[in-house]
Scaffold this motif. Structure first.
Motif, short mmCIF file in Angstrom:
data_model
loop_
_atom_site.label_atom_id
_atom_site.label_comp_id
_atom_site.label_asym_id
_atom_site.label_seq_id
_atom_site.Cartn_x
_atom_site.Cartn_y
_atom_site.Cartn_z
N TRP A 111 -28.45 -58.60 6.98
CA TRP A 111 -26.55 -58.36 6.90
C TRP A 111 -26.55 -59.90 8.11
CZ3 TRP A 111 -24.33 -55.41 4.70
CH2 TRP A 111 -24.47 -54.12 4.05
N ARG A 112 -25.18 -60.71 7.54
CA ARG A 112 -24.57 -62.12 7.95
C ARG A 112 -23.15 -61.53 8.44
NH1 ARG A 112 -27.93 -66.79 7.85
NH2 ARG A 112 -29.78 -65.66 7.05
N VAL A 113 -22.93 -61.94 8.74
CA VAL A 113 -21.16 -62.58 9.69
C VAL A 113 -21.16 -63.93 9.26
CG1 VAL A 113 -21.12 -60.04 10.34
CG2 VAL A 113 -21.61 -62.34 12.19
N PHE A 114 -19.33 -64.21 9.58
CA PHE A 114 -18.99 -65.75 9.87
C PHE A 114 -18.67 -65.03 11.19
CE2 PHE A 114 -18.61 -66.45 4.89
CZ PHE A 114 -19.94 -67.65 4.78
N ARG A 115 -18.85 -66.24 11.74
CA ARG A 115 -17.81 -65.93 12.96
C ARG A 115 -17.22 -67.25 13.54
NH1 ARG A 115 -22.12 -66.50 18.09
NH2 ARG A 115 -22.58 -68.26 17.68
N LEU A 116 -16.00 -67.04 13.62
CA LEU A 116 -15.15 -68.62 14.03
C LEU A 116 -14.69 -68.79 15.15
CD1 LEU A 116 -13.51 -70.48 12.71
CD2 LEU A 116 -11.75 -68.32 12.86
N ALA A 117 -15.68 -69.91 15.47
CA ALA A 117 -15.43 -70.86 16.88
C ALA A 117 -15.19 -72.36 16.87
CB ALA A 117 -16.57 -70.82 16.88
N ILE B 196 -16.90 -53.21 9.25
CA ILE B 196 -18.15 -52.88 8.39
C ILE B 196 -17.31 -53.88 7.32
CG2 ILE B 196 -18.88 -51.65 5.92
CD1 ILE B 196 -19.42 -49.26 7.93
N SER B 197 -15.91 -54.28 6.94
CA SER B 197 -15.79 -55.60 6.32
C SER B 197 -15.90 -56.94 6.82
CB SER B 197 -14.20 -54.91 6.24
OG SER B 197 -13.69 -55.53 7.67
N ALA B 198 -16.98 -56.63 7.78
CA ALA B 198 -17.05 -58.56 7.88
C ALA B 198 -18.94 -58.56 7.75
CB ALA B 198 -16.59 -58.98 9.50
N LEU B 199 -19.32 -57.60 7.25
CA LEU B 199 -20.47 -57.76 7.49
C LEU B 199 -20.74 -58.13 5.40
CD1 LEU B 199 -22.13 -54.27 8.63
CD2 LEU B 199 -22.85 -57.12 9.48
N PHE B 200 -21.54 -59.33 4.83
CA PHE B 200 -22.38 -59.49 3.54
C PHE B 200 -23.66 -59.43 3.36
CE2 PHE B 200 -21.26 -63.44 5.68
CZ PHE B 200 -22.12 -64.78 5.47
N ASP C 139 -17.84 -44.82 8.72
CA ASP C 139 -17.18 -45.30 7.52
C ASP C 139 -16.64 -47.15 8.15
OD1 ASP C 139 -17.50 -43.36 6.00
OD2 ASP C 139 -15.52 -41.79 7.29
N GLU C 140 -16.12 -46.93 9.47
CA GLU C 140 -15.15 -48.54 9.51
C GLU C 140 -15.94 -49.16 10.23
OE1 GLU C 140 -12.70 -46.20 12.34
OE2 GLU C 140 -11.39 -45.46 10.82
N THR C 141 -17.27 -48.62 11.04
CA THR C 141 -18.02 -50.14 12.41
C THR C 141 -19.25 -50.10 12.08
OG1 THR C 141 -17.28 -48.23 14.18
CG2 THR C 141 -15.94 -50.33 14.00
N ALA C 142 -20.14 -51.15 12.33
CA ALA C 142 -21.85 -50.95 12.75
C ALA C 142 -21.94 -51.53 13.62
CB ALA C 142 -22.34 -51.96 11.07
N GLN C 143 -22.84 -50.84 13.82
CA GLN C 143 -23.55 -50.88 15.43
C GLN C 143 -24.15 -52.65 14.99
OE1 GLN C 143 -27.05 -48.28 16.66
NE2 GLN C 143 -26.59 -49.12 18.49
#
Length: 398
Positions: free
Chosen positions: A343-349, A333-337, A365-369
């Motif tokens: 909802w978006r995330v930053f992917r590192l590649a 969940i801490s990766a989502l904004f 409380d910790e993760t999202a599907q």
């Protein structure tokens, strides 16, 4: 002329060194970020709330008459025997126990209680008739559903109607019991102390324990004058405990009687298994620690096994699983904004960040599907800062 070539080569090397140092100093520095890997594993969504353990049936021992009560010798935690243990002794005061005016009032209360029993019985009959009709409608719907005459939604409505009518019958039966208890109470107030309940020497009324159990509380301990109906003590069977938890009304809609739960932080080792027995039909308003008014609903659980040491009014924490997935794609969940409505995330590649839009399903409380946008093994930034941007360089912090 031949001696000038080494000098020119030295100047050129110095110029290249200065240019390289300037480029190195002015180049875009990669941001150091914390990362996590998108994985596919089991996931569980739970509701976790505080509650209390309480004795299922608490008996309040009260004085049937006004009088002078002797000091009780009972203490909290004492064991009592039904019909044998004396809770308190009441010495009646003058005038007599029941005067004519009080007797008339008690007779009117008794007649009102009898009428209440009749009304409740009629309501029970109406509810049972409605239930019978609903069950007959369901039987017809089941016959018509097989050949496809009616839709599945129509069949489900019939099933829901049967469930509602059964709940109405249960409520009506409880109301009948409540009205009967009121009638019994009204009739008991009319009773005069007889020889079995009087002490011949002191001419007092003795209050005996109504059940085999434990004294939960002593409200009136010292010798004093008491009014009729004053509660002296509360008695209950501590081996028959239930758990009461007030849930948000929205969360209460996601569970049903029969839902399993784990009782945690009760003071003993491990978790206690419990089952939802009842969900109250009415909510109440409760102000949270943040000052927000919330609509709460009491949910009652039955413990599957006894819990040694757990007592009346003890604090517990109930955890209910409302969704389980044996294997699903997850992201912290801490990766989502949020960006707009998505909802978006930053992917590192390959040392660069990519801002990716993702579709999210369930959350705990910790993760999202993750339903769409990422693949297993993708590396995402957790706790992204405002300085990160799409396409900027980054390295994982070690």
């Amino acid at each position: 002329m031949k001696r000038s070539w080494p000098r020119r080569a030295g100047y050129a090397a110095a110029a290249l060194a200065v240019a390289g140092a300037a480029w190195w100093a002015l180049r875009e520095q990669p941001a150091q970020v914390d990362v996590a890997t998108v994985t596919e594993r089991s996931m569980r969504v739970t509701i976790r709330e505080e509650g209390i353990a309480r004795v299922r049936d608490v008996y309040a021992v009260s004085t049937p008459i006004a009088g002078h009560m002797s000091r009780t010798v009972l203490e909290e935690g004492d064991s009592v025997v039904a019909g044998k243990t004396i809770v308190a002794a009441i010495h009646p005061l003058d005038p007599p126990l029941i005067d004519r005016r009080t007797e008339a009032e008690l007779l009117a209360a008794r007649d009102a209680a009898r009428s209440g029993v009749g009304i409740a019985t009629s309501e029970l009959g109406r509810a049972e008739t409605s239930l019978k009709l609903a069950e007959e409608e369901l039987e017809r719907a089941l016959k018509l559903f097989g050949p496809g005459v009616i839709s599945e939604s129509t069949l489900q409505r019939n099933r829901n109607e049967v469930a509602l009518q059964r709940a109405a019958v249960d409520a009506a039966r409880a109301t009948v019991g409540y009205r009967q208890a009121e009638l019994a109470s009204a009739e008991a107030r009319l009773l005069q102390p007889n020889s079995a309940s009087r002490n011949a020497a002191d001419c007092c009324v003795t209050l005996l324990a109504p059940i085999d159990g434990t004294v939960l509380a002593v409200h009136t301990r010292s010798e004093q004058a008491v009014a009729a109906g004053a509660v002296v003590a509360e008695i209950g069977d501590t081996s028959k405990l239930e758990i009461v938890v007030d849930l948000l009304s929205a969360d209460a809609m996601r569970i049903a009687p029969g839902t399993k739960a784990d009782i945690l932080e009760w003071g003993g080792e491990g978790a206690l298994s419990a089952t939802v027995r009842k969900i109250d039909p009415a909510a109440f308003t409760k102000v949270s620690a943040l000052g927000i008014e919330e609509q709460r609903v009491n949910v009652v659980f039955d413990l599957d096994k006894g819990a040694p040491g757990l007592g009346h009014g003890f604090r517990v924490v109930a955890e209910l699983a409302i969704w389980d997935c044996p294997s699903c794609l997850q992201v912290p969940i801490s990766a989502l904004f949020r960006s707009g409505d998505t909802w978006r995330v930053f992917r590192l590649a390959e040392g660069r960040l990519s801002e990716i839009a993702v579709e999210i399903g369930r959350m705990n409380d910790e993760t999202a599907q993750v339903l769409r946008g990422l693949s297993p093994g993708d590396v995402v930034v957790v706790h992204p800062s405002d300085v990160l941007a799409d396409g900027s360089p980054a390295v994982a912090r070690h």
